[in-house]
Motif scaffolding. Structure first.
Motif, short mmCIF file in Angstrom:
data_model
loop_
_atom_site.label_atom_id
_atom_site.label_comp_id
_atom_site.label_asym_id
_atom_site.label_seq_id
_atom_site.Cartn_x
_atom_site.Cartn_y
_atom_site.Cartn_z
N UNK A 110 0.83 -1.21 0.00
CA UNK A 110 0.00 0.00 0.00
C UNK A 110 0.86 1.25 0.00
N UNK A 111 1.93 1.23 0.80
CA UNK A 111 2.82 2.39 0.86
C UNK A 111 3.53 2.59 -0.48
N UNK A 112 3.96 1.50 -1.10
CA UNK A 112 4.62 1.62 -2.40
C UNK A 112 3.66 2.19 -3.45
N UNK A 113 2.38 1.81 -3.35
CA UNK A 113 1.40 2.34 -4.29
C UNK A 113 1.22 3.84 -4.09
N UNK A 114 1.15 4.26 -2.83
CA UNK A 114 1.01 5.70 -2.54
C UNK A 114 2.24 6.48 -3.00
N UNK A 115 3.43 5.89 -2.75
CA UNK A 115 4.67 6.57 -3.10
C UNK A 115 4.95 6.52 -4.60
#
Length: 302
Positions: free
Chosen positions: A41-46
C-alpha cells in the motif's frame, strides 16, 4: 507525502531494519502477510518500489533508502509529541531495549535495571545479550553498552566506568593442582576462554594479552565460561563484578595478572531530543557506576 499514513511508515521502518517481513512482524506483533500488504500500500502511494526481495530478505531500493531519513524524522516527531503530552512528572514508561555484551548483561545490568523498573512501574526494560556488536542504526536496541568506543555512525558515546578483570579458578581446582606462584607456573593448566574466531571486539581478547594462547575449553558466552570455572574445569579471566556471585572462585596472581576495560553507553544521535531516553540513560549510568563500585569493592581482599 500528504497521503502517507504514519503507521505505514512505522511498518516500513521495521522492515528496513529487520530486512524481512517476519522480523518486522515480530517487532510489530503483526502477521507477516499484513506487513506485506502495508508495504504494498505504501509503495502504491509513493509510486515507487521501496524494497527488492531476494533469498537473503528485503533490501532497500534507492527510493526506499531516501525514504528512511524522512520516516525516521516522523518517528522522532511522534515520540517527542508523546513525551510532551505525558509530561516528565509521570515517570518513565513504555519499552526500552538495551544491547550489551553478555558479561555485562548477565552480571551487572539485571540488578541495575530491576531497580530502575521498580521505581517506574509503567516501564518495560529489555536486555539483549548478543555475542556481537548491537546495530543501533537498524534499531536492534534503543541503546547499547559496549567495551570499545564506536568511531562511525550518527551515535552519541558516553563513558560509563572502568572495570577490572582477573584470572581466577575455583578453590577445588587450585587445591588439586600445582601451586601458581608466578606466570610461568600457568604452563600445563587448563584454560577457559573465548572461541578465538568468535571474539567480536578486540577488547575481549583477554587471554592473548596475558600470553595464554591454548584454550581447550572455549565458548563465545561469558556465562558458560563462568560456570566452567565454578565447576573446577580450569583457569579463566572473569569480571571482578561477577565474583560475588561465585564465592568459591579465587583470583590468581591478582597483582601480576590484572586487566582494566571500559564500559561505554552508546545511543543514536536523534534520541538526544527525547527526554525519556535521556532520563533512562542517566539512571542507567548512575546505577551501573554504583553497582560496579559495590561489587568490585567486595573482591579487593580475595
Amino acid at each position: 507525502m500528504s497521503d502517507v499514513d504514519w503507521d505505514d511508515l512505522r511498518v516500513f521502518l521495521s522492515v528496513a531494519r529487520g530486512e524481512s517481513l517476519s522480523a518486522a512482524g515480530k517487532l510489530l506483533r503483526m502477521d507477516p502477510a499484513t506487513v506485506g500488504r502495508r508495504i504494498a500500500r505504501l509503495e502504491q502511494v509513493m509510486g515507487a518500489a521501496l524494497f527488492v526481495k531476494s533469498p537473503q530478505g528485503y533490501a532497500l531500493t534507492e527510493a526506499g533508502t531516501r525514504l528512511v531519513a524522512h520516516a525516521e524524522s516522523a518517528e522522532q516527531a511522534a515520540l517527542m509529541a508523546a513525551e510532551a503530552v505525558q509530561g516528565r512528572s509521570e515517570g518513565l514508561s513504555g519499552q526500552i531495549r538495551i544491547g550489551a555484551p553478555d558479561g555485562c548483561a548477565n552480571f551487572l545490568l539485571p540488578q541495575v535495571c530491576a531497580r530502575i523498573a521498580q521505581a517506574n512501574p509503567d516501564l518495560e526494560v529489555q536486555i539483549v545479550a548478543l555475542p556481537r556488536l548491537v546495530n543501533l542504526t537498524r534499531r536492534e536496541a534503543d541503546m547499547a553498552i559496549t567495551v570499545s568506543r564506536p568511531t562511525a555512525g550518527r551515535l552519541v558515546v558516553q563513558k560509563v566506568a572502568d572495570y577490572k578483570l582477573h584470572l581466577a579458578a575455583s578453590g577445588d581446582y587450585l587445591d588439586a593442582h600445582p601451586p601458581i606462584r608466578c606466570r610461568a607456573d600457568l604452563t600445563g593448566h587448563r584454560i577457559v576462554g573465548y572461541i578465538q574466531d568468535m571474539i567480536f571486539d578486540k577488547e575481549l581478547d583477554y587471554l592473548a594479552e596475558l600470553g595464554l594462547t591454548e584454550v581447550p575449553l572455549a565458548s563465545n558466552s561469558v556465562a558458560v565460561q563462568f560456570h566452567w570455572l565454578r565447576q573446577g574445569a580450569g583457569l579463566g579471566v572473569v569480571h571482578d563484578f561477577s565474583l560475588p556471585l561465585a564465592p568459591g572462585l579465587r583470583r590468581v596472581l591478582p597483582d601480576e595478572l590484572s586487566l582494566v576495560r571500559t564500559f561505554y553507553l552508546v545511543r543514536h544521535e536523534d534520541d538526544r531530543r527525547l527526554e525519556r531516553m535521556n532520563r533512562f540513560a542517566e539512571a542507567l549510568v548512575t546505577g551501573m557506576r554504583a553497582e560496579l563500585l559495590r561489587l568490585e569493592s567486595g573482591t579487593e581482599q580475595t
